[in-house]
Design a protein around this motif. Structure first.
Motif: not given
Length: 100
Positions: A32, A37, A69, A71
């Motif tokens: 994400s 995130a 999610p 990074t």
């Protein structure tokens, strides 16, 4: 062990590692770009608390050891550092320690 035998074992181990790593992938929904995130610092924290999270996840389905999610690469790097460096992975795995 002879040199040709060691060389063939090294080649076989490398081939096996490449074969297994070819299976690794990350689902696009797992990454994400949103500001909320989890990133590097959350990965570092999650890696550090991994042993306790793992034990908790055995008893509760609400506890996870990895945030999805996230990074992507930076979260993974933080998670890796948290497990190995902060968690003492390489220190506790050593066979001998120097004593002063």
């Amino acid at each position: 062990m002879s040199a040709p035998m060691q060389r063939s074992r090294a080649i076989a181990a490398t081939a096996l590692a490449l074969l297994v790593s070819a299976c690794a992938s990350q689902i696009g929904a797992g990454v994400s770009q949103a500001d909320a995130a989890p990133g590097f610092l959350w990965g570092l924290w999650h890696g550090f608390i991994f042993p306790w999270s793992f034990i908790g996840s055995l008893f509760s389905p609400d506890i996870a050891v990895y945030a999805v999610p996230n990074t992507g690469g930076w979260y993974d790097f933080g998670f890796f550092l948290g497990i190995t460096v902060l968690g003492g992975g390489s220190f506790f795995g050593s066979k001998s320690r120097k004593r002063d």
